[in-house]
Design a protein around this motif. Sequence first.
Motif, PDB file in Angstrom:
ATOM      1  N   ASN A 124      -7.417  81.465  53.239  1.00  0.00           N
ATOM      2  CA  ASN A 124      -6.608  80.441  53.897  1.00  0.00           C
ATOM      3  C   ASN A 124      -5.970  81.067  55.139  1.00  0.00           C
ATOM      4  N   THR A 125      -5.629  80.205  56.099  1.00  0.00           N
ATOM      5  CA  THR A 125      -4.985  80.647  57.336  1.00  0.00           C
ATOM      6  C   THR A 125      -3.903  79.652  57.716  1.00  0.00           C
ATOM      7  N   GLU A 126      -2.788  80.163  58.221  1.00  0.00           N
ATOM      8  CA  GLU A 126      -1.687  79.314  58.693  1.00  0.00           C
ATOM      9  C   GLU A 126      -1.244  79.808  60.058  1.00  0.00           C
ATOM     10  N   ARG A 127      -1.003  78.844  60.977  1.00  0.00           N
ATOM     11  CA  ARG A 127      -0.515  79.174  62.322  1.00  0.00           C
ATOM     12  C   ARG A 127       0.842  78.499  62.513  1.00  0.00           C
ATOM     13  N   THR A 128       1.847  79.279  62.950  1.00  0.00           N
ATOM     14  CA  THR A 128       3.206  78.769  63.112  1.00  0.00           C
ATOM     15  C   THR A 128       3.747  79.206  64.464  1.00  0.00           C
ATOM     16  N   LYS A 129       4.292  78.239  65.242  1.00  0.00           N
ATOM     17  CA  LYS A 129       4.884  78.567  66.544  1.00  0.00           C
ATOM     18  C   LYS A 129       6.336  79.002  66.379  1.00  0.00           C
ATOM     19  N   ALA A 130       6.765  79.907  67.257  1.00  0.00           N
ATOM     20  CA  ALA A 130       8.156  80.362  67.234  1.00  0.00           C
ATOM     21  C   ALA A 130       8.603  80.677  68.655  1.00  0.00           C
ATOM     22  N   THR A 131       9.724  80.095  69.053  1.00  0.00           N
ATOM     23  CA  THR A 131      10.335  80.417  70.342  1.00  0.00           C
ATOM     24  C   THR A 131      11.437  81.436  70.097  1.00  0.00           C
ATOM     25  N   ILE A 132      11.362  82.555  70.835  1.00  0.00           N
ATOM     26  CA  ILE A 132      12.264  83.677  70.567  1.00  0.00           C
ATOM     27  C   ILE A 132      12.964  84.056  71.864  1.00  0.00           C
ATOM     28  N   LEU A 133      14.277  84.001  71.848  1.00  0.00           N
ATOM     29  CA  LEU A 133      15.046  84.389  73.022  1.00  0.00           C
ATOM     30  C   LEU A 133      14.922  85.888  73.271  1.00  0.00           C
ATOM     31  N   ALA A 134      15.196  86.290  74.509  1.00  0.00           N
ATOM     32  CA  ALA A 134      15.181  87.710  74.859  1.00  0.00           C
ATOM     33  C   ALA A 134      16.177  88.474  73.985  1.00  0.00           C
ATOM     34  N   GLY A 135      15.723  89.571  73.391  1.00  0.00           N
ATOM     35  CA  GLY A 135      16.576  90.386  72.540  1.00  0.00           C
ATOM     36  C   GLY A 135      16.779  89.833  71.147  1.00  0.00           C
ATOM     37  N   GLU A 136      16.053  88.797  70.785  1.00  0.00           N
ATOM     38  CA  GLU A 136      16.252  88.141  69.495  1.00  0.00           C
ATOM     39  C   GLU A 136      15.121  88.510  68.531  1.00  0.00           C
ATOM     40  N   THR A 137      15.437  88.426  67.246  1.00  0.00           N
ATOM     41  CA  THR A 137      14.426  88.568  66.198  1.00  0.00           C
ATOM     42  C   THR A 137      14.300  87.242  65.471  1.00  0.00           C
ATOM     43  N   ALA A 138      13.083  86.733  65.372  1.00  0.00           N
ATOM     44  CA  ALA A 138      12.838  85.463  64.691  1.00  0.00           C
ATOM     45  C   ALA A 138      12.204  85.726  63.334  1.00  0.00           C
ATOM     46  N   GLY A 139      12.791  85.163  62.302  1.00  0.00           N
ATOM     47  CA  GLY A 139      12.190  85.226  60.983  1.00  0.00           C
ATOM     48  C   GLY A 139      11.278  84.046  60.790  1.00  0.00           C
ATOM     49  N   VAL A 140       9.985  84.272  60.693  1.00  0.00           N
ATOM     50  CA  VAL A 140       9.000  83.191  60.570  1.00  0.00           C
ATOM     51  C   VAL A 140       8.580  83.089  59.106  1.00  0.00           C
ATOM     52  N   HIS A 141       8.796  81.918  58.541  1.00  0.00           N
ATOM     53  CA  HIS A 141       8.460  81.675  57.130  1.00  0.00           C
ATOM     54  C   HIS A 141       7.214  80.805  57.057  1.00  0.00           C
ATOM     55  N   GLN A 142       6.255  81.219  56.236  1.00  0.00           N
ATOM     56  CA  GLN A 142       5.009  80.471  56.071  1.00  0.00           C
ATOM     57  C   GLN A 142       4.653  80.361  54.595  1.00  0.00           C
TER      58      GLN A 142
END
Length: 799
Positions: free
Chosen positions: A205-223
């Motif tokens: 299986n494959t999942e694609r998720t978009k995430a917008t991340i500000l400069a200097g930020e860490t984004a936690g992407v949940h799938q």
Amino acid sequence: MMKRIPYNDDWLFAPLGSIFESAGDQNKQRVTLPHDAMLAGGRSKDGSDGSSVGYFSSGAWQYKKSFEVPEQWADKRVVFEFEGVYRDAMVYINGAYAGQHSYGYSRFYIPANPYLDYGQTNTITVECRAHRDSRWYSGAGMIRPVNLLVGDLVHITAVGPRVTPSVCGGDGTVEVDTDVVNDSVTTRTVTLETSILSADGKVCNTERTKATILAGETAGVHQRLYVADPALWDVEHPNLYRLEAKVLEEDAALDEASAEFGFRTLELDPRHGLRINAQPVKLRGACVHPDSGILGAATFDAAEERRVRLLKAAGFNAIRSSHNPLSRAMLEAADRVGMLVMDETFDMWHYSKNADDYSGRFEANWRQDTDAMVVRDYNHPSVILYSVGNEILESGDRFGARQARLLADEVRSLDSTRFVTSAINGAMAARDELMRIVAQSGSEKQGFNAILSTDDATNELMGRPEVGAVIEETAGALDVVGLNYGELRYQKDHKTHPNRIFVGSETFPSKIDRLWALVSELPYVLGDFTWTGWDYLGETGLGNPKYPGEEAPFAAPYPALTGNCGDIDIIGVRQPISYYREIVFGLRKAPYIAVEDPAHAENPAVPQGWSWSDAKASWNWDIAENTPVTVEVYADADEVALVLNGEEKARASVGEERNYMAKAVIPYLPGTLSAISYRNGEKVGETQLKTTGKPAEVRLSAFAPEHRELADDIKLVEISVLDADGQVCQDADLHISVSVFDGTLQGLGAGRSVTEESFLADSCTTYEGRALAAVRPGEGDCRIAVSAPGVPEATLDLS
């Protein structure tokens, strides 16, 4: 793309002196990591750190490496990953302080960018120290591998994706949490593409998720991804899946990471005990120390896999890391082989056990080091228990109990899918009161460990109400109460705490028949971890045979080297206790023969505490014919017959002196000794011992790891002295010399517990016909040659 570049070659190494004693690089030794600085320092009778560390010495050391930094790395994130530096590591890049890490067994990261000179030659220097800080041989230096991570400014954090698989109704759900960092100066919108692959490489299986991340930020992407009818992981079927994650920006790949994981469920309750995938499991456990025998504390993938495979072949299904987090290599091997793991954090908290141990760093570092272990272990299906400490001295007071709760809560906040335990030694927790009791008996001069090595003393001390009272609060903070040598508390404490679940986190090998009966009988006891599954350097003579009337000190004098208490010795050879244990576990049907040393016939050794008898599986003895010898036969049967050269010499009932054991005295005659076991009058098994001839050849056999990525790791070559019939000559100790062509001899030695031979020499004396060599292959056709007096030279191609 994030590249993980092994950075183990071409380091300069030297003891660390003061700034007024520093030597030029030309006087330093060139080494390849992993490297054990303490092993390199050798052993001595005087001036060493004593028996606990195998008569090796403390010190301080420096490692230095030059490396080229391309101009284009100025737009990259550059990080050094250290899997383990023992201890108090200080890291400098181009002479500037870049970071430090106190604990010797946890992974840590040093960001390099602020200190790099781009387009030039750079240097990294690592200093470390170990000063009387361990109760066993810890080794020292850069004992685990180093990697350089180079990747895009937008990247997945170095620890990688966190994978939480679950199974319901036959289908699998995979929750994936991936932290993506934006170290650039602009806002970035990226796509995280995550795929799950089966063992044969097919995409499930494959999942694609978009995430917008500000400069200097860490984004936690949940799938969330789903896998239909997944193959489950357990010790008999270690089915693994692979997760691959990519960070994409307009379809251009910026970074990628991967992780292996397995689908399995864990359940725990006092009525059914531990269940994995809804099936009850009893833990046939082995405690293991961090060293790898002839390699010292240096950790190699192939050596760790070999240890796991040999332990499993000996009947164990679980290992306990004593008393520090396992290496990454051993965890990965446990996943592949199918071995359950109790991973342990510390041997001490705030109270010291040695002059300069981790206790002085504990308060400032316990949280980060606990987190490092749990975050690293999270994806490993082999890990089922986290232990937050071993024989913690303050576990018997309220402030220590508070610390136990803080540690347990920290683990649960990071991982709610496993269970938390701690290896509690009730006698140590109640030591002040118990030592008063011991003093009244007049035996306090023996020392605490020596007192506990006897069954009567252990039963007396561990069973006392003072012990139950002092561990009450600490035990209440745990999911599973680990007890070291405290099996008498299982039923006592279950009466007052019926919801409590136990595990024998450390136990005497000499008591495995009675211990396993308890484990089998009591559903709320999960299993038993013997001390130890694999012999280790230091704590010299702990398991030496105990002869009645003779003083047996807890610490054997120089040149004693090992604890001499493992089911398997330091080079991987199973000892008689190992076969006895396998029979107790119900895993071996054939009987096993061992012969007690005739030199002690009038005063035979008695299995006690950490020691077994002095029996060996040999029918070669330098005694007169017809001399009476005592034969031990281990069997799951009613009786055994001993047949010598076709003539029955004795019959003995199994279990008269010890469960699963029969003993008989027969005359010694060279030839063939057979043991035939019977149940209800029917033959159920047979085994033989044969007198071997003179050495005729040396046979070489290289351990072959199953994981193809280990092909470039060191080669472990088993060396056996054989007679003309191909039998191992256990009474033939030959002095062998080893040559390696297009490669490096990393270590060489035998399983002898008392020796002055160095593992770093190119010759050694075999022990009971065996030795082990470790070789780092070069880039060409690597070959090893072994010669010994009176036998042909043996060679083996290792390329």
